[in-house]
Design a protein around this motif. Structure first.
Motif, short mmCIF file in Angstrom:
data_model
loop_
_atom_site.label_atom_id
_atom_site.label_comp_id
_atom_site.label_asym_id
_atom_site.label_seq_id
_atom_site.Cartn_x
_atom_site.Cartn_y
_atom_site.Cartn_z
N ARG A 263 0.05 -1.98 -7.32
CA ARG A 263 0.23 -0.78 -6.50
C ARG A 263 1.43 0.01 -6.99
O ARG A 263 2.48 -0.55 -7.28
N CYS A 264 1.24 1.31 -7.09
CA CYS A 264 2.34 2.17 -7.53
C CYS A 264 2.28 3.49 -6.79
O CYS A 264 1.25 3.87 -6.23
N ARG A 265 3.40 4.17 -6.79
CA ARG A 265 3.58 5.44 -6.08
C ARG A 265 3.51 6.57 -7.09
O ARG A 265 4.14 6.52 -8.14
N ILE A 266 2.74 7.58 -6.79
CA ILE A 266 2.63 8.74 -7.68
C ILE A 266 3.87 9.60 -7.52
O ILE A 266 4.23 10.00 -6.41
N VAL A 267 4.54 9.91 -8.64
CA VAL A 267 5.79 10.67 -8.58
C VAL A 267 5.78 11.95 -9.41
O VAL A 267 6.72 12.74 -9.33
N GLU A 268 4.73 12.16 -10.21
CA GLU A 268 4.65 13.39 -11.02
C GLU A 268 3.20 13.72 -11.30
O GLU A 268 2.41 12.84 -11.66
N THR A 269 2.84 15.00 -11.12
CA THR A 269 1.46 15.44 -11.32
C THR A 269 1.44 16.81 -11.98
O THR A 269 2.44 17.54 -11.98
N MET B 23 2.06 3.15 7.88
CA MET B 23 2.47 2.11 6.96
C MET B 23 2.59 0.79 7.72
O MET B 23 3.26 0.72 8.74
N LYS B 24 1.95 -0.26 7.24
CA LYS B 24 2.06 -1.55 7.88
C LYS B 24 3.43 -2.18 7.61
O LYS B 24 4.04 -1.91 6.58
N LEU B 25 3.90 -3.01 8.57
CA LEU B 25 5.18 -3.67 8.43
C LEU B 25 4.98 -5.15 8.17
O LEU B 25 4.01 -5.75 8.63
N ASN B 26 5.93 -5.77 7.45
CA ASN B 26 5.87 -7.20 7.23
C ASN B 26 6.57 -7.92 8.37
O ASN B 26 7.00 -7.30 9.35
N SER B 27 6.74 -9.24 8.24
CA SER B 27 7.32 -10.03 9.32
C SER B 27 8.77 -9.67 9.60
O SER B 27 9.30 -9.99 10.66
N SER B 28 9.43 -9.01 8.65
CA SER B 28 10.82 -8.60 8.83
C SER B 28 10.94 -7.21 9.42
O SER B 28 12.04 -6.69 9.59
N GLY B 29 9.79 -6.60 9.71
CA GLY B 29 9.81 -5.25 10.26
C GLY B 29 9.99 -4.17 9.24
O GLY B 29 10.24 -3.01 9.58
N GLU B 30 9.85 -4.52 7.95
CA GLU B 30 9.99 -3.55 6.87
C GLU B 30 8.61 -3.15 6.36
O GLU B 30 7.64 -3.88 6.55
N PRO B 31 8.50 -2.00 5.69
CA PRO B 31 7.20 -1.61 5.15
C PRO B 31 6.63 -2.66 4.20
O PRO B 31 7.34 -3.17 3.34
N ASP B 32 5.37 -3.00 4.41
CA ASP B 32 4.70 -3.98 3.56
C ASP B 32 3.88 -3.24 2.52
O ASP B 32 2.75 -2.84 2.76
N HIS B 33 4.46 -3.06 1.32
CA HIS B 33 3.79 -2.26 0.29
C HIS B 33 2.58 -2.97 -0.29
O HIS B 33 1.75 -2.35 -0.95
N CYS B 34 2.46 -4.28 -0.08
CA CYS B 34 1.33 -5.03 -0.63
C CYS B 34 0.12 -5.00 0.31
O CYS B 34 -0.97 -5.37 -0.10
N ALA B 35 0.33 -4.62 1.56
CA ALA B 35 -0.76 -4.58 2.53
C ALA B 35 -1.63 -3.36 2.28
O ALA B 35 -1.12 -2.27 2.01
N PRO B 36 -2.96 -3.50 2.35
CA PRO B 36 -3.83 -2.34 2.15
C PRO B 36 -3.54 -1.25 3.17
O PRO B 36 -3.36 -1.53 4.36
N GLN B 37 -3.48 -0.02 2.71
CA GLN B 37 -3.27 1.12 3.59
C GLN B 37 -4.58 1.90 3.70
O GLN B 37 -5.57 1.58 3.05
N ARG B 38 -4.55 2.93 4.50
CA ARG B 38 -5.74 3.77 4.64
C ARG B 38 -6.01 4.53 3.34
O ARG B 38 -5.10 4.90 2.61
N VAL C 265 4.15 7.31 -12.48
CA VAL C 265 4.04 6.48 -11.27
C VAL C 265 5.22 5.51 -11.22
O VAL C 265 5.83 5.21 -12.25
N GLU C 266 5.51 5.02 -10.01
CA GLU C 266 6.59 4.08 -9.77
C GLU C 266 6.02 2.81 -9.14
O GLU C 266 5.37 2.89 -8.10
N PRO C 267 6.22 1.65 -9.76
CA PRO C 267 5.72 0.41 -9.15
C PRO C 267 6.34 0.20 -7.77
O PRO C 267 7.51 0.50 -7.55
N LEU C 268 5.54 -0.36 -6.84
CA LEU C 268 6.03 -0.53 -5.48
C LEU C 268 6.85 -1.81 -5.30
O LEU C 268 7.70 -1.87 -4.41
N THR C 269 6.58 -2.82 -6.09
CA THR C 269 7.31 -4.09 -5.95
C THR C 269 7.73 -4.59 -7.33
O THR C 269 7.25 -4.11 -8.36
#
Length: 226
Positions: free
Chosen positions: A49-55, A1-16, A117-121
């Motif tokens: 971007r959203c997180r999958i929470v139920e399938t 997971m990429k981090l933002n300038s504050s050292g926190e996860p950057d959910h808006c940054a493209p991931q693998r 799904v759960e929105p990331l931001t």
């Protein structure tokens, strides 16, 4: 997971992108492993971007709950027989779209229904609420259920057969959290009484306690992934 300038996860940054091995799994194996992964929908207003929470897993020609039960191969189900990584989008009750991730190998009709799904931001949540066009009183109102999430993400039949393993199209999947680290439970699938003995298979998977989940079952059992 990429981090933002504050050292926190950057959910808006493209991931693998998800590893190809996940798409090659049988649906019941892939369904819990899709939890925590990120679904990205490209719109004219920007990426959501959203997180999958139920399938829910639909496990091939032998599954009486599957559209491809008995090897049924039609214009609608043809995409289920493709190699994993495609989308399967269909309409139910003449009004609600459902979004599925095709898995397994070619000619093996497996698919995983994405139920919540759960929105990331906050921005993702705002866009989704605008597309839903409703007052959101609780998280599950926004995207807790197949039809709700499709409206919130503007998913319709135009996205049927899209590839989820290629970034830059209208929709794709990126790596999120390791599913092995999540509190996952399983329970029977919902609204498939016609599936006879398959109706009680515990092939619905969700994150325990997540407010975006459509239905929490009192008899849900823990799932341990390795």
């Amino acid at each position: 997971m990429k981090l933002n300038s504050s050292g926190e996860p950057d959910h808006c940054a493209p991931q693998r992108l998800l590893p190809p091995e996940l798409y090659a799994l049988a649906a019941v194996e892939a369904a819990p492993r899709l939890l925590g992964q990120h679904l990205v929908r490209r719109t004219e207003d920007g990426d959501i971007r959203c997180r999958i929470v139920e399938t829910e897993g639909y496990g091939g020609a032998e599954d009486k709950g599957s559209h491809a039960y008995g090897g049924r191969r039609t214009t609608r189900t043809e995409v289920m027989f493709s190699a994993g990584g495609a989308t399967y989008v269909y309409l139910i009750y003449g009004m609600h779209y459902c979004f599925n991730v095709v898995t397994a190998t070619e000619d093996e009709p497996h698919a995983v229904l994405i139920r919540a799904v759960e929105p990331l931001t906050a921005r993702d949540a705002e866009l989704m609420a605008a597309y839903r066009g409703i007052a959101v009183r609780k998280p599950s109102d926004l995207s807790g259920g197949p039809g709700k999430l499709c409206r919130a993400l503007r998913i319709d039949k135009s996205l049927n057969m899209a590839r989820l393993d290629l970034r830059g199209g209208p929709i794709w999947l990126e790596q999120g959290e390791a599913p092995e680290s999540l509190d996952i439970v399983q329970a029977p699938r919902i609204n498939i009484p016609y599936a006879e003995e398959y109706a009680l298979k515990p092939w619905r998977f969700y994150l325990r306690g997540n407010p975006y989940v459509s239905v929490s079952s009192t008899d849900a059992q823990p799932v341990i992934l390795t």
